[in-house]
Design a protein around this motif. Structure first.
Motif, mmCIF file in Angstrom:
data_model
loop_
_atom_site.group_PDB
_atom_site.id
_atom_site.type_symbol
_atom_site.label_atom_id
_atom_site.label_comp_id
_atom_site.label_asym_id
_atom_site.label_seq_id
_atom_site.Cartn_x
_atom_site.Cartn_y
_atom_site.Cartn_z
ATOM 1 N N GLN A 1 24.543 -24.065 63.570
ATOM 2 C CA GLN A 1 24.225 -23.102 62.511
ATOM 3 C C GLN A 1 22.783 -23.257 62.024
ATOM 4 N N LYS A 2 21.864 -23.521 62.952
ATOM 5 C CA LYS A 2 20.460 -23.678 62.558
ATOM 6 C C LYS A 2 19.615 -22.577 63.193
ATOM 7 N N TRP A 3 18.513 -22.247 62.512
ATOM 8 C CA TRP A 3 17.561 -21.256 63.016
ATOM 9 C C TRP A 3 16.198 -21.912 63.172
ATOM 10 N N TYR A 4 15.477 -21.499 64.189
ATOM 11 C CA TYR A 4 14.125 -22.021 64.389
ATOM 12 C C TYR A 4 13.207 -20.868 64.764
ATOM 13 N N ALA A 5 11.919 -21.047 64.479
ATOM 14 C CA ALA A 5 10.950 -20.025 64.891
ATOM 15 C C ALA A 5 9.673 -20.715 65.375
ATOM 16 N N CYS A 6 9.035 -20.096 66.339
ATOM 17 C CA CYS A 6 7.778 -20.663 66.841
ATOM 18 C C CYS A 6 6.925 -19.535 67.427
ATOM 19 N N GLN A 7 5.729 -19.843 67.813
ATOM 20 C CA GLN A 7 4.882 -18.821 68.430
ATOM 21 C C GLN A 7 5.520 -18.353 69.729
ATOM 22 N N ASN A 8 5.329 -17.086 70.079
ATOM 23 C CA ASN A 8 5.875 -16.552 71.333
ATOM 24 C C ASN A 8 4.944 -16.890 72.502
ATOM 25 N N LEU A 9 3.739 -17.325 72.151
ATOM 26 C CA LEU A 9 2.719 -17.582 73.170
ATOM 27 C C LEU A 9 2.917 -18.963 73.790
ATOM 28 N N CYS A 10 3.072 -19.017 75.099
ATOM 29 C CA CYS A 10 3.177 -20.326 75.732
ATOM 30 C C CYS A 10 1.764 -20.875 75.925
#
Ligand code: SRM
Ligand SMILES: Cc1cc2nc3c(=O)[nH]c(=O)nc-3n(C[C@H](O)[C@H](O)[C@H](O)COP(=O)(O)OP(=O)(O)OC[C@H]3O[C@@H](n4cnc5c(N)ncnc54)[C@H](O)[C@@H]3O)c2cc1C
Ligand code: SF4
Ligand code: FES
Lengths: 836, 125
Positions: free
Chosen positions: B52-61
């Motif tokens: 039940q966790k959410w994460y976000a990061c840049q879409n750019l590799c």
């Protein structure tokens, strides 16, 4: 410093080098080696693999720099023509001379050429060196282009049959001509020979026994062989394999004693008649015999070296000549005394004509010892029997159990466990590696796995016959230490792919999360998710639309991601056959969406540069025109390449396109441990390159030959013959079995060719599973495939019909915009992503 | 290229001065990623339903500078939530953006919060 000169850099000469450099006193000697051949020593035992190897150098026992690194002066392409035994000098053919203190002759042997009228004609070959094989291949290729296909091997012994097999594999119609009334006359009795003959004939070769060749007929090139009985056979080329003659010419010329029928006389110290000169290998006449096998040669090399170094090693008084036939698509082995002619032995025979199996053992009258035997059609007991014989072990009460198995009970090895063998038991006779040496290598921690043991001890590196037993021994030894060697998937599943496959099947696990809960831990990763996706697909034929989140990225979007994050589109074009109407559609779609277009290496068309959100629209247009997903993104069936075949081609034997389409239609959508490719060729010219594929079907007289486990790509391998002259339905049946067996048992991302390499028992075992149904699973495999085929659905069609699953093709959750960061640059008349 | 990269700086939850609503929970796939666009930035958002966790990061590799990370597979290694780039399978920690393959480059991560079925990403304006 004293100098040792070795004449002859063949297999035994090389072994002498190897043993010398490992000797503690090595540095007291200067070491000079002469070899007549252009290459340093190579593996003659595996000479026939020349045809399937990328480079003949793959056969080398050690590369050139190995000699340098070990301070061995190797002079290749130099023939020693005379020995001045008085002044201890050897002379080369260029008349250069070199002094020696010790001389070792390992000049090997050459094929015996019988004095038949016409043997000097063009088109007659021997089978001994790489150059011989090169010449055979070139000549066969030339003949085939002229539509001439008849090839004969003179001699039906072990080597003759190997050569015959090679000739057949080169696409020639092959005849074996043997003077004796049976094949492999030294190893087989008449029953065994009869059985072997029918097996070989079923592979498409023709056997002529009791034939005495009188003359080879032809102008300059040969045309036919005439026999003393008045008959004759039209023939375009001949390979002679009528025995060997020791190359004792230099010794003879230099006054070293040779036997009446040739061979340098040696005693049990490998000494010749001249002090300081030794002879080893196939040139040495020991106990009035020449031994045409590597194992005795290697032992001789060890003895000669030890003697030179001042040791006391002696040659064993009796030499074991047990042999297994390689490569003819049937199994034959003979060990000990195969057919003793005396009162003190009792023979037990088992013959099953239906299955093509014959087993014979000769035991001492009192039933306590095994003296020898013959196995045809099923040699799975060979290693066990051979150990019982070699170690003179006590036999079980009912000696017939040895070949019939213990009836009525769970079958278990008659040896009990391999661990029960005495430590001195010789497991690998070629490299003389004992059971003790193998167990020690594991117990003292030097080796962690089978590969390590093989590298360390060299067991099974020569003829490979003992490989199953070595593997067994390694496994059992690890087990006895409480260690199990296992290739588990990742930290989330402590199982092999095969185990996971079984677990999912047994528990009928419905999905990935359930599997994690039932037999995994943690939350999964990029390694185990696609593996499980593949397993679910193979068991339930579920498409990549069902569990989207565990699909590898390409499967998730049903397309291959390209360098700039756009995708390519590869519709299926079964067998490479396509109508003009469909070609037009491809062109129109490509134009409409501005896609880069190219023909693939798999006989279909690839459209590149589609954005994520365009994929469903493009596929809708393609599906409306009758296309289906080509699964170019999946670890699944890619293409079945075809050649045009008998419908149009003037050489075609069968309709390869129709069959390729049938095969591709059957297996499309089938997910597997790695991608699968097939090919169907209409004749042996093999324009579909079927043998470069995981499975290849080639039209021959009387049906299709089925080859499996080939590979292009980084490590090209030719597929190996699994069965020949099959009709369409049998071929499909065998393919079903082969594919399901591979899908069930292969590790993740293991192509069929590497899978086969790791499969214990190799192709012979695979044949047993697929052709002979030794597991009794054939029907289940076929049913399983039928089930999968029935459930096939085009996953692109599925995807565009379901609005819920279509959501994944939306570039951004929070806006309808498309990706504005894509940059293309022009390429000829099309485009490409900007370079990295 | 540098400008594109410099747009992506890790935001700590405490630093957030602007929570941007990017969609409903059900707009995002379960146990996988999706992409959102905020001004000129592309942010990958992942929903781990098992924890039940959410994460976000840049879409750019950061490996080849392609906008692809939202399309990669997710999972964990020894308890650290991670993502694997779909191009060459480089893996990054979703907790701190560090490179789990031992290479130098890493990614920027962003806080995610869920309120009344809405998904918010935290930025520093
Ligand atoms: C049309 C095609 C089969 C097909 O439908 O796929 C084809 C058809 C023929 N091939 Fe081929 N080959 C075709 C691709 C291949 C390929 C695959 C490839 O190149 O991608 C191979 C394997 C690769 C290679 O070149 O070795 C191939 C290996 C051969 C060979 C064996 C060559 C060799 O030395 O090993 C021959 C026999 C020969 O040397 O003449 C051959 C000969 C032929 C000939 C010319 C037979 C002849 O001597 O007349 C066939 C003409 C058939 C006819 O009469 O219409 N074809 N042939 C393929 C044409 C491709 C093209 O671009 O035009
Ligand atoms: C196709 C094939 C398959 C085989 N399969 C098996 C098998 O499965 N199991 C098995 O045990 N055995 C097998 N053998 C036999 C095995 O290869 C031989 O027993 C082994 O090679 C003998 O080694 P050698 O060193 O005595 O002779 P060779 O390997 O023949 O080496 C002798 C070398 O000496 C060179 N030479 C000769 N005279 C001179 C000179 N005057 N000066 C310089 N150099 C000279 C020759 O050119 C040659 O390179 C097979 C043989 C062949 C041909
Ligand atoms: S492989 Fe096919 S195309 Fe090539 S020559 Fe044979 S039948 Fe003709
Ligand atoms: S582009 Fe992401 S790993 Fe190479």
């Amino acid at each position: 410093m004293e100098r040792i000169i070795l004449v002859g850099n063949g297999m035994v000469g090389y072994k002498f080098c190897e043993k010398l450099i490992a000797h503690p006193n090595r540095n007291q000697f200067d070491f000079l080696v002469f070899g007549e051949e252009v290459r340093p020593a190579y593996d003659r035992v595996h000479l026939s693999e020349y045809f399937s190897l990328e480079s003949p150098d793959d056969l080398l026992l050690a590369p050139l720099n190995w000699y340098q690194e070990n301070n061995i002066t190797l002079r290749t392409s130099e023939l020693i023509s005379w020995i001045d035994t008085e002044n201890k000098k050897v002379f080369t053919h260029k008349d250069e001379s070199f002094d020696y203190d010790y001389l070792v002759l390992s000049t090997g042997s050459s094929p015996f050429i019988p004095p038949i009228k016409g043997v000097e004609k063009e088109g007659i070959f021997i089978y001994r060196t790489i150059e011989d094989l090169e010449a055979i291949q070139n000549y066969a290729d030339k003949l085939k282009l002229k539509g001439r296909f008849q090839s004969a091997v003179l001699g039906g012994g072990l080597l003759g049959l190997e050569a015959a097999n090679a000739s057949k594999e080169l696409g020639m119609t092959t005849h074996v001509i043997e003077f004796a009334p049976k094949l492999m006359p030294r190893q087989l009795d008449q029953t065994a020979s009869d059985l072997l003959q029918s097996k070989i004939e079923s592979l498409g070769m023709k056997i002529h026994l009791g034939k005495n060749s009188k003359e080879i007929i032809g102008e300059s090139e040969i045309e036919a062989i005439a026999f003393t009985d008045g008959s004759s056979l039209p023939i375009d080329m001949i390979i002679i394999s009528a025995g060997i003659r020791p190359r004792d010419e230099v010794a003879k010329r230099s006054g070293i004693a040779v036997g009446p029928k040739g061979g340098i006389l040696v005693n049990n110290k490998m000494e010749t008649s001249v002090p300081g000169i030794y002879a080893i290998g196939e040139v040495a006449l020991y106990n009035q015999n020449i031994y045409g096998l590597v194992a005795p040669g290697y032992e001789m090399a060890g003895v000669a070296l030890d003697q030179i170094m001042g040791g006391t090693k002696l040659m064993s008084p009796s030499i074991d000549m047990s042999t297994q036939l390689k490569l003819v698509g049937t199994e034959v082995a003979s060990f000990g005394d195969p057919f003793p002619e005396n009162e003190d032995t009792v023979v037990i025979r088992y013959e099953n004509k239906q299955r093509g199996v014959y087993k014979r053992i000769n035991i001492r009258k009192d039933g306590t010892r095994l003296l020898g035997g013959i196995l045809v059609g099923d040699t799975s007991d060979y290693n066990t029997l051979f150990q019982l014989y070699l170690n003179e072990m006590k036999l079980p009460e009912n000696a017939e159990d040895l070949i019939l198995g213990q009836r009525g009970t769970e079958s278990k090895s008659l040896l009990g466990s391999v661990l029960d063998l005495p430590a001195a038991a010789q497991i690998c006779s070629c490299e003389s590696v004992s059971k003790g040496a193998i167990c020690d290598a594991i117990q003292n921690g030097t080796c962690q796995d089978l590969k390590g043991v093989i590298r360390q001890t060299k067991a099974s590196t020569c003829c490979g016959g003992c490989k199953p037993m070595v593997a067994d021994l390694v496994k059992e030894t690890f087990k006895s230490l409480g260690k199990e060697v296992k290739e588990t998937i990742c930290e989330h599943f402590n199982y092999t792919r095969q185990e996971l496959f079984d677990l999912v099947k047994i528990h009928q696990t419905a999905g990935y999360d359930e599997a994690l809960n039932q037999f995994g831990k943690g939350h999964g990763c990029e390694v185990c998710k696609p593996v499980m996706a593949s397993i679910f697909a193979s068991i339930f034929m579920e498409t990549a639309n069902k569990q989207i989140a565990i699909q590898d990225s390409n499967d998730r979007f049903l397309a291959n991601i390209q360098r700039n994050g756009t995708y390519s589109i590869v519709p299926r074009v079964p067998g490479g056959e396509i109508t003009p109407e469909k070609l037009v559609v491809l062109g129109q779609v490509a134009k409409k969406y501005d896609l880069y277009t190219k023909i693939t290496g798999g006989q279909r068309i690839d459209l590149f540069g589609a954005q994520l959100n365009e994929l469903p629209m493009i596929w809708k247009e393609l599906i409306d025109a009758g296309f289906e997903s080509g699964h170019a993104y999946g670890k699944s069936l890619r293409t079945v390449k075809s050649c045009v075949g008998s419908t149009w081609c003037r050489f075609g034997m069968h309709d390869s396109v129709s069959f390729a389409i049938r095969i591709e239609e059957r297996y499309k959508g089938l997910r597997s441990p790695h991608k699968l490719k097939g090919g169907v060729s209409g004749c042996i010219r093999e324009c579909a390159e079927a043998r470069g594929k995981d499975f290849g079907v080639i039209a021959v007289e009387g049906g299709w030959n089925l080859y499996v486990c080939g590979n292009g790509g980084a490590n090209p391998k030719h597929a190996i013959l699994l069965a020949s002259q099959l009709d369409d339905d049998t071929c499909i049946k065998f393919l079903d079995r082969f594919l399901i067996y591979y899908i069930r048992t292969a590790g993740p991302l293991i192509r069929t060719s590497t899978w086969l390499e790791k499969l214990e028992g190799g192709i012979e075992y695979l044949k047993k599973v697929v052709v002979d149904d030794c597991l009794g699973m054939a029907e289940e495999f076929e049913r399983e495939m039928d089930g999968l085929v029935e459930k096939y659905a085009c996953e692109w069609k599925e995807a565009i019909e379901n609005p819920e699953t279509l959501k994944r093709f939306k570039p951004f959750v929070n806006t309808e915009e498309s990706d504005d960061q894509l940059v293309f640059v022009p390429l000829r008349e099309q485009k490409m992503p900007r370079p990295w | 290229m540098e400008e594109i990269v410099s747009q992506y700086q890790t935001v700590k939850p405490a630093e957030v001065n602007s929570w941007v609503k990017v969609g409903l929970i059900h707009d995002f796939p379960e146990n996988a990623g999706a992409c959102i666009k905020y001004k000129s930035r592309q942010i990958a958002v992942y929903h781990f339903t098992r924890t039940q966790k959410w994460y976000a990061c840049q879409n750019l590799c950061p490996h080849k500078m392609e906008m692809v990370l939202s399309r990669g597979l997710i999972g964990d290694t020894e308890g650290i939530p991670k993502l694997a780039c779909p191009m060459h399978k480089k893996t990054f920690s979703l907790e701190d953006g560090s490179n789990l393959n031992g290479e130098k480059y890493s990614i920027a991560t962003y806080p995610v919060k869920i309120e009344e079925g809405n998904v918010y990403i935290g930025f520093v304006e």
